[in-house]
Write a protein that holds these residues in place. Sequence first.
Motif, PDB file in Angstrom:
ATOM      1  N   PRO A   1      31.617 -28.649  23.383  1.00  0.00           N
ATOM      2  CA  PRO A   1      30.416 -27.915  23.792  1.00  0.00           C
ATOM      3  C   PRO A   1      30.757 -26.482  24.143  1.00  0.00           C
ATOM      4  N   ARG A   2      29.761 -25.596  24.021  1.00  0.00           N
ATOM      5  CA  ARG A   2      30.013 -24.206  24.390  1.00  0.00           C
ATOM      6  C   ARG A   2      29.823 -24.026  25.892  1.00  0.00           C
ATOM      7  N   ARG A   3      30.198 -22.869  26.375  1.00  0.00           N
ATOM      8  CA  ARG A   3      30.056 -22.516  27.785  1.00  0.00           C
ATOM      9  C   ARG A   3      30.774 -23.494  28.704  1.00  0.00           C
ATOM     10  N   VAL A   4      31.879 -24.054  28.241  1.00  0.00           N
ATOM     11  CA  VAL A   4      32.690 -24.885  29.120  1.00  0.00           C
ATOM     12  C   VAL A   4      33.899 -24.075  29.577  1.00  0.00           C
TER      13      VAL A   4
ATOM     14  N   GLY B   1      24.584 -17.404  32.157  1.00  0.00           N
ATOM     15  CA  GLY B   1      24.560 -17.262  30.699  1.00  0.00           C
ATOM     16  C   GLY B   1      23.644 -16.109  30.312  1.00  0.00           C
ATOM     17  N   TRP B   2      23.847 -15.530  29.132  1.00  0.00           N
ATOM     18  CA  TRP B   2      23.008 -14.366  28.802  1.00  0.00           C
ATOM     19  C   TRP B   2      21.572 -14.775  28.541  1.00  0.00           C
ATOM     20  N   THR B   3      21.342 -16.097  28.373  1.00  0.00           N
ATOM     21  CA  THR B   3      19.986 -16.570  28.147  1.00  0.00           C
ATOM     22  C   THR B   3      19.249 -16.871  29.453  1.00  0.00           C
TER      23      THR B   3
ATOM     24  N   THR C   1      34.199 -18.338  38.253  1.00  0.00           N
ATOM     25  CA  THR C   1      34.624 -17.057  37.688  1.00  0.00           C
ATOM     26  C   THR C   1      34.430 -17.041  36.178  1.00  0.00           C
ATOM     27  N   TYR C   2      34.803 -18.154  35.556  1.00  0.00           N
ATOM     28  CA  TYR C   2      34.626 -18.217  34.097  1.00  0.00           C
ATOM     29  C   TYR C   2      33.161 -17.992  33.736  1.00  0.00           C
ATOM     30  N   ASN C   3      32.258 -18.676  34.433  1.00  0.00           N
ATOM     31  CA  ASN C   3      30.839 -18.550  34.096  1.00  0.00           C
ATOM     32  C   ASN C   3      30.351 -17.122  34.278  1.00  0.00           C
TER      33      ASN C   3
ATOM     34  N   PHE D   1      27.393 -17.445  15.515  1.00  0.00           N
ATOM     35  CA  PHE D   1      26.827 -16.158  15.927  1.00  0.00           C
ATOM     36  C   PHE D   1      27.878 -15.068  16.020  1.00  0.00           C
ATOM     37  N   HIS D   2      29.138 -15.444  16.192  1.00  0.00           N
ATOM     38  CA  HIS D   2      30.139 -14.375  16.107  1.00  0.00           C
ATOM     39  C   HIS D   2      30.356 -13.935  14.660  1.00  0.00           C
ATOM     40  N   TYR D   3      30.192 -14.851  13.708  1.00  0.00           N
ATOM     41  CA  TYR D   3      30.278 -14.410  12.305  1.00  0.00           C
ATOM     42  C   TYR D   3      29.175 -13.421  11.982  1.00  0.00           C
ATOM     43  N   VAL D   4      27.970 -13.646  12.489  1.00  0.00           N
ATOM     44  CA  VAL D   4      26.932 -12.667  12.189  1.00  0.00           C
ATOM     45  C   VAL D   4      27.006 -11.454  13.104  1.00  0.00           C
ATOM     46  N   ILE D   5      27.353 -11.655  14.365  1.00  0.00           N
ATOM     47  CA  ILE D   5      27.350 -10.502  15.271  1.00  0.00           C
ATOM     48  C   ILE D   5      28.607  -9.654  15.089  1.00  0.00           C
ATOM     49  N   VAL D   6      29.750 -10.276  15.097  1.00  0.00           N
ATOM     50  CA  VAL D   6      30.977  -9.482  14.917  1.00  0.00           C
ATOM     51  C   VAL D   6      31.214  -9.218  13.431  1.00  0.00           C
TER      52      VAL D   6
ATOM     53  N   MET E   1      28.614 -12.222  31.683  1.00  0.00           N
ATOM     54  CA  MET E   1      28.687 -10.767  31.554  1.00  0.00           C
ATOM     55  C   MET E   1      29.164 -10.371  30.164  1.00  0.00           C
ATOM     56  N   HIS E   2      30.039 -11.169  29.566  1.00  0.00           N
ATOM     57  CA  HIS E   2      30.483 -10.867  28.204  1.00  0.00           C
ATOM     58  C   HIS E   2      29.296 -10.858  27.242  1.00  0.00           C
ATOM     59  N   GLY E   3      28.508 -11.937  27.265  1.00  0.00           N
ATOM     60  CA  GLY E   3      27.372 -12.023  26.354  1.00  0.00           C
ATOM     61  C   GLY E   3      26.354 -10.929  26.619  1.00  0.00           C
TER      62      GLY E   3
HETATM   63  C1  HEM Z   1      37.380 -10.047  20.787  1.00  0.00           C
HETATM   64  C2  HEM Z   1      36.186 -10.392  20.397  1.00  0.00           C
HETATM   65  C3  HEM Z   1      35.399 -11.549  20.989  1.00  0.00           C
HETATM   66  C4  HEM Z   1      35.852 -12.739  21.468  1.00  0.00           C
HETATM   67  C5  HEM Z   1      37.279 -13.250  21.491  1.00  0.00           C
HETATM   68  C6  HEM Z   1      34.715 -13.448  21.955  1.00  0.00           C
HETATM   69  C7  HEM Z   1      34.780 -14.702  22.536  1.00  0.00           C
HETATM   70  C8  HEM Z   1      33.690 -15.400  22.997  1.00  0.00           C
HETATM   71  C9  HEM Z   1      33.717 -16.753  23.436  1.00  0.00           C
HETATM   72  C10 HEM Z   1      34.931 -17.674  23.443  1.00  0.00           C
HETATM   73  C11 HEM Z   1      32.452 -17.079  23.815  1.00  0.00           C
HETATM   74  C12 HEM Z   1      31.967 -18.441  24.265  1.00  0.00           C
HETATM   75  C13 HEM Z   1      31.835 -18.615  25.671  1.00  0.00           C
HETATM   76  C14 HEM Z   1      31.492 -20.057  25.944  1.00  0.00           C
HETATM   77  O1  HEM Z   1      30.630 -20.622  25.222  1.00  0.00           O
HETATM   78  O2  HEM Z   1      32.067 -20.602  26.873  1.00  0.00           O
HETATM   79  C15 HEM Z   1      31.631 -15.939  23.616  1.00  0.00           C
HETATM   80  C16 HEM Z   1      30.272 -15.878  23.886  1.00  0.00           C
HETATM   81  C17 HEM Z   1      29.435 -14.849  23.464  1.00  0.00           C
HETATM   82  N1  HEM Z   1      29.807 -13.706  22.770  1.00  0.00           N
HETATM   83 FE1  HEM Z   1      31.699 -13.199  22.269  1.00  0.00          FE
HETATM   84  N2  HEM Z   1      33.610 -12.697  21.762  1.00  0.00           N
HETATM   85  C18 HEM Z   1      33.980 -11.526  21.159  1.00  0.00           C
HETATM   86  C19 HEM Z   1      33.166 -10.485  20.772  1.00  0.00           C
HETATM   87  C20 HEM Z   1      31.786 -10.479  20.892  1.00  0.00           C
HETATM   88  C21 HEM Z   1      30.927  -9.424  20.441  1.00  0.00           C
HETATM   89  C22 HEM Z   1      31.392  -8.137  19.778  1.00  0.00           C
HETATM   90  C23 HEM Z   1      29.652  -9.795  20.730  1.00  0.00           C
HETATM   91  C24 HEM Z   1      28.333  -9.081  20.481  1.00  0.00           C
HETATM   92  C25 HEM Z   1      28.171  -7.878  20.041  1.00  0.00           C
HETATM   93  C26 HEM Z   1      29.717 -11.081  21.378  1.00  0.00           C
HETATM   94  C27 HEM Z   1      28.611 -11.782  21.835  1.00  0.00           C
HETATM   95  C28 HEM Z   1      28.674 -12.981  22.516  1.00  0.00           C
HETATM   96  C29 HEM Z   1      27.533 -13.652  23.070  1.00  0.00           C
HETATM   97  C30 HEM Z   1      26.076 -13.202  23.020  1.00  0.00           C
HETATM   98  C31 HEM Z   1      28.005 -14.822  23.686  1.00  0.00           C
HETATM   99  C32 HEM Z   1      27.199 -15.896  24.401  1.00  0.00           C
HETATM  100  C33 HEM Z   1      27.390 -15.805  25.874  1.00  0.00           C
HETATM  101  C34 HEM Z   1      26.598 -16.880  26.521  1.00  0.00           C
HETATM  102  O3  HEM Z   1      26.657 -18.021  26.032  1.00  0.00           O
HETATM  103  O4  HEM Z   1      25.898 -16.579  27.505  1.00  0.00           O
HETATM  104  N3  HEM Z   1      31.024 -11.465  21.453  1.00  0.00           N
HETATM  105  N4  HEM Z   1      32.407 -14.915  23.112  1.00  0.00           N
END
Ligand code: HEM
Lengths: 615, 339
Positions: A436-439, A126-128, A55-57, A376-381, A62-64
Amino acid sequence: MDWLTTVDHKKIGILYFAAGGFFFIVGGIEALLIRLQLMFPMGANGESWFLTGQTYNEIMTMHGTTMIFLAAMPLIFGLMNAVVPLQIGARDVAFPFLNSLGFWTFFFGGVLLNISWFTGTVPDIGWTAYAPLSGSEFSGTGSDYYAIGLQIAGIGTLVGGINFLVTIINMRAPGMTFMRMPLFTWTVFITSGIILFAFPALAVGLIYITFDRLFDANFFVTATGGNAVLWEHIFWIFGHPEVYILILPAFGAISEILPTFARKRLFGYSSMVFATALIGFLSFMVWAHHMFTVGMGDIANALFGVATMLIAIPTGIKVFNWLFTIWGGKIQFTTAMLYATSFIPTFVMGGVTGVMLAIPPADFQFHDSYFVVAHFHYVIVGGIVLSLLAAVYYWWPKMFGRMLNETLGKWSFWLFFSGFHLTFFIQHFLGLWGMPRRVFTYLPNQGWDTANFVSTIGAFFMAAGVIVILLNVIISIKGPKAPADPWDGRTLEWSIASPSPEYNFKQLPLVRGLDAFWLEKMDGKKEMTPAEPLGPIHMPSASILPFFMSLGLFIAGFGFMYRGYEFDSAFINNLFGNNIIAICGLAITLVCMFLRSVYDDHGYHIEVEELQKEG
Amino acid sequence: MNRWHLWKRIIPLLMVFSLLLTGCSLVGQGSNPIDPKASVAEEQYGLILLSIGIMILVVIVVFALYFYAIVRYRRKPGDDSIPKQVEGSHKLEIIWTVIPMILLLILAVPSVALTFSQDEDYSDDPEVIQVKATGHQFWWEFEYSDLGIYTAQDLVLPVNQRVQFELTSSDVIHSFWIPAMGGKMDTNPGMTNLLYLDTPAEPEVLLGKCAEFCGESHALMDFKVKVVSQEEYDTWVANMQAPAAVVEADVKSGEELFKQNCMSCHAIDAGTPGLGPNLKGFADREVVAGYLEMTDGNIFEWIKKPEEFKGKTVEMPAIPLDDNQFNDIVQYLKTLKLE
Ligand code: HEM
Ligand SMILES: [Cu+2]
């Protein structure tokens, strides 16, 4: 119904905003679930306290995917639609019909992707979507949702990019030379150019992966001679420019907002244009910095590392130009300006970690760790979302004709901003400490427990900030009406009523220099000097065809996805198995295309009497 | 009113600041990149420090200009004057193009040098231990190519040694990472990558991980690196190469059950790889399945229902036996000790 058939760029802009905003909230909820899961480490017997790995994955994928493709992109496109034609003094975009088609394909692509939540097979790669994990041997129907959903949504982006290229080249008002274009328009222009080259790469990659999955091709299947690393190259040749597609318009918005509220013209305009173009070019030269650990060898790593560092130079030029734009100004801290100024230090923090990641031997330690997540959150968010929010507060009156509440605006800012740093700053350390990420979980007592806890608290502050923004939007429906020029603006869009009339400019304005409207105001005028006599205005007709063309693709997508699937009902099996659904879907699209080509629609005119009546 | 405004600015600042402080006091106790234990990681740490230094310098300059500007140039209430419209300044723009170039040069030269020097290939060096590491969903296999030894999950190495890894994968892409010893390298199916690392000077146990997302239980794909003295290592090698000992009578039934149900995948002599992890010396291992504490209960639970630990994509199937039989197998597994 009006909204389904509209070809008006301002309404399409609002549609993009509504859909993008909706997906932003979906992605945000997913982010909260992610952070909630990581709040505590694994239990003593290896149990996860909240979500299973699977579920986490899914949520993480879907988040990314949602944030990049369904939230950030459409919000940028919404801004482009709402602002660019007004800024260049045009009555419309070059291809209004295509513009609507672009929106609907994005929308149906996004819906398709999210329907996976209801069919129970969510993308989990993963989004990649690295091969071979995304291939049919290692993942289920979720990967089809990813490949086909993004394919359909990608059409919209490509079409939109082309549309804005042509619009900006062809439809500028008399007197607006390229070097008199507002910087936001410039960045959209360069971004559209990047889209033109980057999105076809994604389309090809997605077609390959779809063919691997559905028709047993073997582009990426190593067992039968394919090459898994090939996917990484294709993905990042698209994926790296993609982040510049997002950040350049964000830079552009900042370059509009700072001068307005500092009451100074942009410092170093021409170097800003040059830097933008250079960044656009370099963005295609550095994709392999995502792949230092793939085993490309020392020469490739060194070259891509140094090339990546070079991007810091034009970016640095931009940052200092912004600083010197507010330097010596008369700064007024509206909500828009708060977001815009807070963008500068935040983005710089994201930028410097980018340079650190460009050092190949150091990246061997950083790669795929939380250091990257923080970066990437510093640059994206910190970069894109903060400037998008600045832009929303800035252009909202022009788009909707209502003012947003400033007090709520400031609350939202402080909640979001402090929450952001609380969430992500500490993740740099988590990365350096080896997380590591994505854990989906981590062993306790590695020194990560407190930091993860803090990070999750921060995420809830951000969520509170977003809720206040939503509240503000709802309240603004009944809020005070916006004047034409609420901020003492400098560019053309502020010279017409808020919201702007459907034809934008009654008479095309004559542009005499950079910051065209400001120049007129400095000369004591209240309006732009018209460049043409009052005459009838040609308007395109509304059309439902784009909606149905996209719907057709959506149906076809389903048909392909489930063609090899075993349903309980023989009838349904038949429909999918023999590609009947897929063919029907494609047929709908083709029929609409046919109708569009044989049926000549010349649009209509708004006559002079009508224009005069409206004042 | 005014006081309140001030606080609204200061509270977030304090929050960020306190975060910085917690950041400094929380230094991780695990096996991590900024606590390097061996030369490759130390060299990388040096570059990390250099880059952090330069970046902090940049950040301080920008922040100083920034805070000065936003404080000094606020519009006073009632002030409606228009500031001078400055077009730009070539002199300034040249300065902030050239200075970053110099900083980047300072960073790029050692980066490129280390990129090349850390890419050396020691495959033919007889002084260097050759290990072939293979990533599987979700476990690690290690083959000591020169010694004819296969093992899994626990990587045993002597102190003060250079090790040449040959990395590959049997299914999807994984990434081999021992943070305290040095950076990671991907294991790609159908290809091999080379990576050398040095071992620490003192015996210790380090944590290794999979760093590339590889499916459902990616997070649990840990392994242990046991760095031991040279003598201990030599004994270990000798024991691994010796044939499996005959087991005591009281675990005979467990051995039988193991042979019937598990041998198709798990070898118990170190000379053959097996489809699943090689179990020679299993009872000496630090952990079960790469991350669970080595207790009877955990072994029992794991062999009974592996999918509850590593999810449905784990390659170990559930085995149809009753609890007594599982218990017998556990007793047998516990005899799989070296020496
Ligand atoms: C409340 C705001 C946010 C939080 C708390 C958050 C949290 C996270 C966390 C913890 C991960 C890492 C997942 C992992 O490596 O296990 C992640 C991945 C990611 N986030 Fe966010 N995020 C937020 C907002 C955003 C926004 C606004 C964007 C882009 C517009 C974004 C883009 C991504 C992307 C591209 C990934 C990579 C997913 C992947 O590795 O497949 N995030 N986020
Ligand atoms: Cu793995």
